[in-house]
Every structure is written in C-alpha cells, then in structure tokens.
Scaffold this active site. Structure first.
Site, short mmCIF file in Angstrom:
data_model
loop_
_atom_site.label_atom_id
_atom_site.label_comp_id
_atom_site.label_asym_id
_atom_site.label_seq_id
_atom_site.Cartn_x
_atom_site.Cartn_y
_atom_site.Cartn_z
N PHE A 8 -11.35 -2.52 -1.08
CA PHE A 8 -11.36 -3.98 -1.07
C PHE A 8 -12.77 -4.50 -0.79
O PHE A 8 -13.44 -4.03 0.13
CB PHE A 8 -10.46 -4.53 0.04
N ASP A 9 -13.20 -5.48 -1.55
CA ASP A 9 -14.34 -6.28 -1.16
C ASP A 9 -13.89 -7.13 0.03
O ASP A 9 -12.69 -7.35 0.23
CB ASP A 9 -14.78 -7.16 -2.33
#
Length: 227
Positions: A8-9
C-alpha cells in the site's frame, strides 16, 4: 488472483494527506505568529510542494534539501527573516500528528489483514510516516512499513522494491499487488517491477500516462470485492 502480499502507498491512498498538510501548515504559521490565509498560503504551498516531490521522484533534489527548499520558495518574498530549518521542523512535527484516514481505510485494512501480508511502501519522510502510521488505527493491521528515506531508493525505482522483497522475505512477484494513487510512482513502479498494480483513482483523474494498471478503483471499499 492468488495474492499473498499487498503493498500500500500511504499518502493519498490510506491517509488523507491534504488534511494533514493543511493542519500542519496552519499550525506552523500560528506557531511563528505569521499571517495565514488558507486561500493564499496553503494554495501556494501545495503548488510548490507538488513540484518539489516531482523533483524528488526525478532525482533532482534529495530529502535533506527537500525539507527546507519548499519553504525557501514559499517565503521567497516574505518580509520577515525566517529560519527555514526551524520552520520545517515545526511543520514536520505537526504533520506527524496529522492522522486523517481516507474513507474506508480502516475497514479495508482490517479485512485484508486476515488474508494477506500488508506492507506500506511510501516515499514520505521516515519520522513523519512512522509517527502517523504507528499512532493510527491502521497500525495493528500493518505488517511492515518501508520508507524511501531508509532504503536509499524511491518509487518508482526498482531498488525500493528489491529492498522491500528482501526485507519481508518474499520472492514471488506473481503473488504481489501494489495499490496507490500515483500513476508516476506507484503504478509505474509496479509495472517496472513486473508486479500487479491497482490504481486508486478517487478524484476520477484521466489516465494520459500510457500506463495500464491491472485494476482501477474509485473507493477503497471496492478492494473487499476485488480481493
């Protein structure tokens, strides 16, 4: 879609960076008793900061200079004498306290935690990101947090992905998915590294990049059906 690892960013994907940024800038201005109008100072800062991070992605500025250069530009024509390092430190301390989640982030991370290893992979400043993430409701669902500052690389460089895979002990690119809001860093990085990509496009941005993510979502909750 037999994924094992979800990358995930952070900002713009799980965390509402716009809110955190606005909060931090206003607090910093008030700390120094500077006049602050959101429609002026925040608007100008966002234009400057956006370009600074593009420069960083392109290797035209490093983290040390990034921290203060944006404020040098912001206060270029300011009448008062300003210690840019001190202003940056106050701003970053306030930014580290700015824990604002994107709608659905906690629900989605809770759901995915039961099925996958969740790793946050961010180009953000290490101390700020660790503080925000570890003090957020998401912390108990995150298996690891990796920042570009500690790796010496940044998305979309393949080096940050090599570092991540080695650190988490995962070698299978075919069972890895990266989710992020940035075509230039998250999606380009994933495509370059030959892992599947999911573009979180909450603002309905037109994709003129030539990049083709495997998936595109408008709401994080779509991941519950997708995964």
């Amino acid at each position: 879609m037999n994924y094992e690892v979800i990358l995930f960013d952070a900002d713009g994907t799980l965390f509402d960076y716009d809110k955190a940024e606005a909060h931090a800038l206003e607090k910093a201005f008030k700390y120094f008793n500077f006049k602050y109008k959101e429609e002026n100072e925040l608007k100008n800062y966002r234009l400057i900061n956006k370009q600074i991070w593009i420069d960083y992605e392109n290797g035209e500025i490093d983290f040390k200079n990034l921290r203060i250069e944006r404020f040098k530009r912001l206060f270029k024509n300011y009448e008062k004498k300003i210690d840019f390092n001190e202003f940056s430190n106050i701003y970053l301390s306030q930014l580290a306290d700015g824990i604002f989640l994107i709608d659905g982030a906690e629900e989605v991370c809770r759901y995915l935690f039961e099925k996958y290893k969740i790793v946050i992979l961010t180009n953000g400043i290490k101390d700020v990101q660790l503080s925000r993430i570890n003090n957020s409701p998401l912390s108990k669902y995150i298996h690891d947090i990796i920042t570009s500052e500690e790796t010496g690389y940044k998305k979309p460089d393949v080096g940050i992905f090599d570092y991540t895979f080695n650190r988490i002990g995962h070698l299978d690119k075919g069972t890895t998915l990266i989710i992020g809001d940035s075509l230039s860093s998250d999606i380009r990085g994933g495509i370059n590294y030959k892992i599947d990509t999911c573009w979180y496009n909450s603002i309905h941005e037109e994709n003129n990049s030539g990049l083709k993510p495997n998936y595109e979502i408008k709401d994080l909750r779509q991941l519950i059906k997708l995964l």
